[in-house]
Design a protein around this motif. Structure first.
Motif, PDB file in Angstrom:
ATOM      1  N   LEU A  72      -2.954  12.632  -0.221  1.00 46.06           N
ATOM      2  CA  LEU A  72      -2.209  11.819   0.202  1.00 46.06           C
ATOM      3  C   LEU A  72      -1.700  10.006  -0.727  1.00 46.06           C
ATOM      4  O   LEU A  72      -2.713   9.788  -0.840  1.00 46.06           O
ATOM      5  N   VAL A  73      -0.484  10.006  -0.488  1.00 45.29           N
ATOM      6  CA  VAL A  73       0.108   8.676  -0.891  1.00 45.29           C
ATOM      7  C   VAL A  73       0.184   7.319  -0.133  1.00 45.29           C
ATOM      8  O   VAL A  73       0.959   6.419  -0.422  1.00 45.29           O
ATOM      9  N   LEU A  96       4.834   0.646  12.254  1.00 45.37           N
ATOM     10  CA  LEU A  96       3.180   0.274  11.667  1.00 45.37           C
ATOM     11  C   LEU A  96       2.346   0.915  10.683  1.00 45.37           C
ATOM     12  O   LEU A  96       2.549   1.834  10.561  1.00 45.37           O
ATOM     13  N   ALA A  97       1.580   0.267  10.468  1.00 46.19           N
ATOM     14  CA  ALA A  97       1.207   0.610   9.550  1.00 46.19           C
ATOM     15  C   ALA A  97       1.938   1.771   8.754  1.00 46.19           C
ATOM     16  O   ALA A  97       0.831   2.706   8.072  1.00 46.19           O
ATOM     17  N   LEU A  98       2.454   1.102   7.430  1.00 38.42           N
ATOM     18  CA  LEU A  98       3.266   1.644   7.041  1.00 38.42           C
ATOM     19  C   LEU A  98       2.227   1.552   5.841  1.00 38.42           C
ATOM     20  O   LEU A  98       2.452  -0.148   5.291  1.00 38.42           O
ATOM     21  N   ARG A  99       1.566   2.267   4.879  1.00 39.00           N
ATOM     22  CA  ARG A  99       0.547   2.600   3.924  1.00 39.00           C
ATOM     23  C   ARG A  99       1.493   3.117   2.656  1.00 39.00           C
ATOM     24  O   ARG A  99       2.079   4.136   2.293  1.00 39.00           O
ATOM     25  N   VAL A 100       0.876   2.628   1.565  1.00 33.32           N
ATOM     26  CA  VAL A 100       1.618   3.224   0.056  1.00 33.32           C
ATOM     27  C   VAL A 100       0.846   3.058  -0.878  1.00 33.32           C
ATOM     28  O   VAL A 100       0.230   2.102  -1.361  1.00 33.32           O
ATOM     29  N   VAL A 101       0.042   4.036  -1.489  1.00 33.08           N
ATOM     30  CA  VAL A 101      -1.571   3.176  -2.510  1.00 33.08           C
ATOM     31  C   VAL A 101      -0.360   2.459  -3.148  1.00 33.08           C
ATOM     32  O   VAL A 101       0.332   3.200  -3.802  1.00 33.08           O
ATOM     33  N   PRO A 102      -1.218   1.738  -4.128  1.00 32.31           N
ATOM     34  CA  PRO A 102      -0.618   1.114  -5.017  1.00 32.31           C
ATOM     35  C   PRO A 102      -0.073   1.300  -7.012  1.00 32.31           C
ATOM     36  O   PRO A 102       1.308   1.650  -7.331  1.00 32.31           O
ATOM     37  N   GLN A 103      -0.796   2.617  -6.797  1.00 31.59           N
ATOM     38  CA  GLN A 103      -0.022   3.519  -7.835  1.00 31.59           C
ATOM     39  C   GLN A 103       1.359   4.016  -7.449  1.00 31.59           C
ATOM     40  O   GLN A 103       1.402   4.607  -8.388  1.00 31.59           O
ATOM     41  N   TYR A 104       1.853   4.490  -7.210  1.00 36.36           N
ATOM     42  CA  TYR A 104       3.250   5.166  -6.011  1.00 36.36           C
ATOM     43  C   TYR A 104       3.745   4.438  -5.445  1.00 36.36           C
ATOM     44  O   TYR A 104       4.567   4.731  -4.578  1.00 36.36           O
ATOM     45  N   ARG A 106       7.049   1.051  -5.651  1.00 36.17           N
ATOM     46  CA  ARG A 106       8.232   1.197  -6.025  1.00 36.17           C
ATOM     47  C   ARG A 106       8.541   2.411  -6.130  1.00 36.17           C
ATOM     48  O   ARG A 106       9.438   2.318  -7.530  1.00 36.17           O
ATOM     49  N   HIS A 107       8.589   3.247  -5.767  1.00 32.55           N
ATOM     50  CA  HIS A 107       9.246   4.532  -6.519  1.00 32.55           C
ATOM     51  C   HIS A 107       9.926   5.235  -5.083  1.00 32.55           C
ATOM     52  O   HIS A 107      10.685   6.078  -5.180  1.00 32.55           O
ATOM     53  N   GLY A 108       9.967   4.253  -3.995  1.00 35.64           N
ATOM     54  CA  GLY A 108      10.926   4.937  -2.764  1.00 35.64           C
ATOM     55  C   GLY A 108       9.863   5.525  -1.590  1.00 35.64           C
ATOM     56  O   GLY A 108      11.282   6.297  -0.592  1.00 35.64           O
ATOM     57  N   ILE A 109       9.071   5.792  -1.822  1.00 32.87           N
ATOM     58  CA  ILE A 109       8.565   6.261  -1.033  1.00 32.87           C
ATOM     59  C   ILE A 109       7.883   5.428   0.312  1.00 32.87           C
ATOM     60  O   ILE A 109       8.612   6.366   1.512  1.00 32.87           O
ATOM     61  N   GLY A 110       7.953   4.323   0.583  1.00 34.03           N
ATOM     62  CA  GLY A 110       8.467   3.827   1.669  1.00 34.03           C
ATOM     63  C   GLY A 110       9.370   4.144   2.426  1.00 34.03           C
ATOM     64  O   GLY A 110       9.434   4.252   3.765  1.00 34.03           O
ATOM     65  N   SER A 111      10.692   3.694   1.801  1.00 35.47           N
ATOM     66  CA  SER A 111      11.898   3.641   2.434  1.00 35.47           C
ATOM     67  C   SER A 111      11.428   4.953   3.400  1.00 35.47           C
ATOM     68  O   SER A 111      12.164   5.442   3.980  1.00 35.47           O
ATOM     69  N   ILE A 112      11.262   6.508   2.351  1.00 34.71           N
ATOM     70  CA  ILE A 112      11.304   7.935   3.060  1.00 34.71           C
ATOM     71  C   ILE A 112      10.570   7.675   3.837  1.00 34.71           C
ATOM     72  O   ILE A 112      11.316   8.461   5.228  1.00 34.71           O
ATOM     73  N   LEU A 113       9.538   7.669   4.052  1.00 34.97           N
ATOM     74  CA  LEU A 113       8.747   7.246   5.421  1.00 34.97           C
ATOM     75  C   LEU A 113       9.226   6.325   7.149  1.00 34.97           C
ATOM     76  O   LEU A 113       9.195   7.542   7.808  1.00 34.97           O
ATOM     77  N   VAL A 114       9.624   5.195   6.561  1.00 38.94           N
ATOM     78  CA  VAL A 114      10.322   4.690   7.359  1.00 38.94           C
ATOM     79  C   VAL A 114      11.507   4.726   7.598  1.00 38.94           C
ATOM     80  O   VAL A 114      11.761   5.993   9.024  1.00 38.94           O
ATOM     81  N   GLY A 142      11.761  -7.027   1.643  1.00 38.10           N
ATOM     82  CA  GLY A 142      12.455  -6.439   1.278  1.00 38.10           C
ATOM     83  C   GLY A 142      13.116  -4.953   1.354  1.00 38.10           C
ATOM     84  O   GLY A 142      14.840  -4.521   1.613  1.00 38.10           O
ATOM     85  N   LEU A 143      11.964  -4.223   2.027  1.00 38.82           N
ATOM     86  CA  LEU A 143      12.571  -2.968   2.564  1.00 38.82           C
ATOM     87  C   LEU A 143      13.469  -3.021   3.381  1.00 38.82           C
ATOM     88  O   LEU A 143      14.035  -2.251   3.491  1.00 38.82           O
ATOM     89  N   PHE A 144      12.463  -3.877   5.201  1.00 39.01           N
ATOM     90  CA  PHE A 144      13.098  -3.119   6.138  1.00 39.01           C
ATOM     91  C   PHE A 144      14.406  -4.350   6.029  1.00 39.01           C
ATOM     92  O   PHE A 144      15.155  -3.473   6.198  1.00 39.01           O
ATOM     93  N   VAL A 145      14.521  -5.935   5.627  1.00 39.17           N
ATOM     94  CA  VAL A 145      15.833  -7.022   5.591  1.00 39.17           C
ATOM     95  C   VAL A 145      16.634  -6.186   4.986  1.00 39.17           C
ATOM     96  O   VAL A 145      18.110  -6.139   4.931  1.00 39.17           O
ATOM     97  N   GLY A 146      16.430  -5.463   4.252  1.00 36.74           N
ATOM     98  CA  GLY A 146      16.991  -6.142   2.777  1.00 36.74           C
ATOM     99  C   GLY A 146      18.040  -4.602   2.302  1.00 36.74           C
ATOM    100  O   GLY A 146      18.768  -4.359   2.156  1.00 36.74           O
ATOM    101  N   LYS A 147      17.217  -3.694   2.826  1.00 38.17           N
ATOM    102  CA  LYS A 147      17.060  -2.283   2.204  1.00 38.17           C
ATOM    103  C   LYS A 147      17.548  -1.275   3.741  1.00 38.17           C
ATOM    104  O   LYS A 147      18.266  -0.625   3.091  1.00 38.17           O
TER     105      LYS A 147
END
Length: 390
Positions: A72-73, A96-104, A106-114, A142-147
């Motif tokens: 789980l990342v 709400l509560a968007l979480r990505v563990v630090p080592q994962y 900047r690889h697009g996981i946050g964008s995929i989840l949203v 940067g993620l929500f507004v910029g991308k």
């Protein structure tokens, strides 16, 4: 649901719904690795064993998790509810509560989840998606507004006031009355809904929720001043989750000890003792705060102090602060809610940022800029903060 994330061996990110039996312990690890804060102060959240406690009271909700090789990342939560937005009934999805563990990161996981959550919103007929972050959170904006095409439309202020365990003396010329649920709902619909954005269509369900302690209205006992009044409702967030501050600046620690010493041994000075926020604490959240009339400011303050007195007697002192979120801009009014609500500046913050995105093309909007203008024009209206979003 499956999203793709490329790194070295073309590893695949699996997005699926949260499974309580399978994921609860893993989610605790994710949360600990993503504590909110900076290099000086961290805000720790105790969900009391329920990772989805913050959305469980909404009409429709989900939680998605991201896995890489069965690890789980990341995770994200969302809810859908009916609200009034610019005098129209629409469905909005709250991110709400968007979480990505630090080592994962900047690889697009946050964008995929949203994006996967937005798909879930649209499958449940949501017209808009919105989220809240801090104005200095460059990664989030940067993620929500910029991308992802969200626009900033509000900058509320979160006001926090410590509960005085000795109680506060209320003005003798002010009366405070508790309203029944039907009476409170009627009052809100008559006086508040037309002046507010994000007013929940299911206000009765909120007021009847077991976490909603009640609604109170304040007025002047002198009938000549009856044109001024104030109203608010109270949500007991202590029953949902608790907070704790860690790694606070030395100045905050010293101030806490000084205030407590003075408040205990020199009570005649009237200084409020700062509660111990370094151990888990609960809070009351004030929602539906609204006032009208030329003398409304004093009424709002009296209501807030009344709630503080309630909190001092609740659960043996488990509730240590009272929190309210109001519009960050006073619009030039000396009697704005922000000025009327008692709060400690050190505990409060004015960097909250709300962002919104249309999920459906508006009939009269041909471009995103048209939608942006629509939201910017609504700043003259008050903002109703749903306690279920806290």
């Amino acid at each position: 649901m499956v999203g793709q994330w490329w790194k070295e061996g073309d590893e695949k990110v699996v997005i699926r719904c949260y499974n309580d039996q399978r994921d609860r312990i893993k989610m605790e690890c994710v949360e600990k690795s993503c504590e909110i804060g900076n290099d000086q102060t961290f805000l720790f959240t105790d969900t009391l064993g329920d990772p989805i406690c913050r959305i469980r009271n909404t009409p429709l909700f989900t939680m998605l998790v991201a896995e890489v090789r069965n690890k789980l990342v990341g995770s994200i939560q969302g809810s859908v509810k009916p609200v009034k937005l610019q005098d129209r009934s629409v469905n909005v999805g709250y991110v709400l509560a968007l979480r990505v563990v630090p080592q994962y990161r900047r690889h697009g996981i946050g964008s995929i989840l949203v994006r996967k959550l937005e798909e879930w919103f649209m499958s449940h007929n949501a017209d808009y998606a919105y989220m809240a972050t801090q104005k200095d959170n460059e990664a989030s904006l940067g993620l929500f507004v910029g991308k992802l095409g969200y626009v900033i439309f509000r900058n509320p202020a979160i006001l926090v006031n410590p509960v005085n365990p000795r109680g506060l003396k209320l003005p003798s010329d002010i009366g405070i009355r508790k309203l029944k649920v039907k009476e409170a709902a009627s009052w809100y619909r008559k006086h508040v809904v037309s002046k507010t954005d994000f007013f929940p269509d299911d206000i009765v369900k909120i007021l009847r929720n077991k976490l909603s302690i009640g609604t109170w209205v304040a007025y002047y006992k002198n009938n000549n001043k009856i044109i001024s009044w104030a109203i608010l409702s109270v949500w007991n967030s202590s029953k949902v989750f608790k907070l704790r501050i860690g790694k606070a600046p030395l100045s905050f620690v010293i101030l806490t000890k000084v205030c407590n010493f003075v408040g205990r041994f020199l009570p005649f000075l009237g200084l409020t003792a700062l509660p111990d926020l370094f151990t888990p604490f609960g809070f009351y959240f004030l929602y539906g705060v609204h006032a009208e009339g030329p003398l409304r400011g004093k009424l709002v303050r009296a209501l807030c102090e009344h709630v503080s007195n309630m909190a001092a007697l609740d659960d043996g002192g488990a509730c240590k602060v009272v929190v309210v979120e109001v519009d960050g801009e006073s619009n030039g009014s000396d009697d704005s809610l922000r000025r009327c609500v008692p709060h400690w500046k050190m505990l409060s913050c004015d960097d909250d940022t709300w962002c919104i995105k249309p999920l459906k093309r508006e009939e009269n909007a041909t471009s995103l800029s048209d939608v942006t203008s629509m939201f910017l024009s609504s700043k003259s209206r008050c903002l109703f903060v749903d306690p279920r979003d806290v």
